[in-house]
Design an enzyme around this catalytic site. Sequence first.
Site, PDB file in Angstrom:
ATOM      1  N   CYS A 312       0.812  -1.219   0.000  1.00 34.58           N
ATOM      2  CA  CYS A 312       0.000   0.000   0.000  1.00 34.58           C
ATOM      3  C   CYS A 312       0.842   1.263   0.000  1.00 34.58           C
ATOM      4  CB  CYS A 312      -0.919   0.014   1.210  1.00 34.58           C
ATOM      5  SG  CYS A 312      -1.747  -1.540   1.455  1.00 34.58           S
TER       6      CYS A 312
ATOM      7  N   ARG B  16      -8.537   0.152  -1.356  1.00 36.57           N
ATOM      8  CA  ARG B  16      -7.164  -0.358  -1.392  1.00 36.57           C
ATOM      9  C   ARG B  16      -6.923  -1.350  -0.257  1.00 36.57           C
ATOM     10  NH1 ARG B  16      -6.581   0.050  -6.202  1.00 36.57           N
ATOM     11  NH2 ARG B  16      -6.757   2.124  -7.086  1.00 36.57           N
ATOM     12  N   CYS B  17      -5.915  -2.178  -0.438  1.00 41.92           N
ATOM     13  CA  CYS B  17      -5.577  -3.162   0.571  1.00 41.92           C
ATOM     14  C   CYS B  17      -5.326  -2.461   1.906  1.00 41.92           C
ATOM     15  CB  CYS B  17      -4.350  -3.980   0.158  1.00 41.92           C
ATOM     16  SG  CYS B  17      -2.804  -3.051   0.116  1.00 41.92           S
ATOM     17  N   PRO B  18      -5.764  -2.961   3.078  1.00 34.89           N
ATOM     18  CA  PRO B  18      -6.410  -4.268   3.217  1.00 34.89           C
ATOM     19  C   PRO B  18      -7.941  -4.209   3.216  1.00 34.89           C
ATOM     20  CG  PRO B  18      -5.848  -3.425   5.364  1.00 34.89           C
ATOM     21  CD  PRO B  18      -5.484  -2.350   4.374  1.00 34.89           C
TER      22      PRO B  18
END
Lengths: 366, 82
Positions: A312, B16-18
Amino acid sequence: MFVTRCFWDMTSRAPLGLAAKEALLVALDAGWADPTRLYGEARQSQLLLDAAKESIAASLGVRADEIRFTPSVALARRRAVAGLIPAARQPGPVVTSAVEHSTVLGAVQAFGHPAVAVSVDAYGRVDPDEFLAACRPDTTAACLQIANQEVGTLQPVEAVADGLAKLGVPLMCDASPAAGYVAIPPVWSVLTAASETFGGPSGIGILAVRTGVRWNPSDFADETVSVPLAAAAAIALEESTRQAVQQAVRVSELVDLIRARMAAEIPDCHAVGHPIQRLPHVVTLTCMYVDGETLVRELDRVGFSVASGSACVADDLLPSHVLAAMGALTHGNVRIGLPWSVTLHDVERFMSELPRIVAEARGRLL
Amino acid sequence: MTQPEPHTLLDERGSRCPLPIIALSKALAGLPAASFVEIIADDPAAEVDIPAWCRLKGAHLVDSFAALDGQGGVHYIVQLPD
């Protein structure tokens, strides 16, 4: 409240050790001149550079004339690839593990040479038989790291070396971040190492090429490297190698403790990377349902400097090729590289903070 | 592929992750064994994370395929263990 900082990111860029700092200061005074010139100051620089090569050669168990310096480890890796590929007798593909450092994979790709990436297991380790099966007599070179830079798993370099030698395939081993922490098996043809991962300065890379390896030396400018940085790197490697003898077992047991307590005390958390075949000081933790960047920031607030393996944080959002190849979660990762000076007290303090940090981070997202 | 039983559909495109994994985990929590959840995600990390999460949690990634509605992303069909 005063909190002692714990710098736990030794695999990125480590603080300069005391001995290395002293060596650097001495060499800044005595080794500033260009060693290729013909005057006295240059000869003094050359002496220091030769001494640095001899020291690094002794640490790695090779000959001093097999050691070269580069301005960075990334450049050492690129030159290793650029030295091997044009010199090869056969134009077959370069065989790599799927988890080689991205600059190794990138260098092969930049050369426009065909490459085969051998897959790894869930620990990030290649199977030696599978690796050898991918190699043929016309294979240009094989690239297998000593240990993985993201999860610390050791690769079976000794197990593939005999087979590669029979095929006549040169073996390039990237030794960062293993050098200075474990004995490097002397089975490689070309070796690269990063000064900044063993307590030396950044801005200097090490490239070792065995005598007799088919090698294209055209891309070399050894004289452009900084002699003081080379001198400091040599002392740092000596010092870390000496510390490894005394500290590796103790530090490895602290990693075992982190792995065990983490899995037992925090729900949906576990260590990735091999539990035994690993560097003594490296562990990567995965915490589901949080992002690694948050964990890194919160750990920083309580005095721990660790790295995030999280996808990320990357601008391109692409997950780490290492974690992807392992089939591991690419979010919620924290990579720890312990210094030799780590104490049980540090680890206990870390384990007293982490469960709360993970729970709070999850609370904000869930 | 045979069409699974009626199931929950989550559209996590843009997250977006997570976050996609959290949404998946929440949707599956409390559902009976062998239930299905379908999630659409366009974070490239989800291509790695959803199979990894299924393996770690003993769930089954039944199928994955590119979204056909022209808005990008990938459908993942996940089944809880029996």
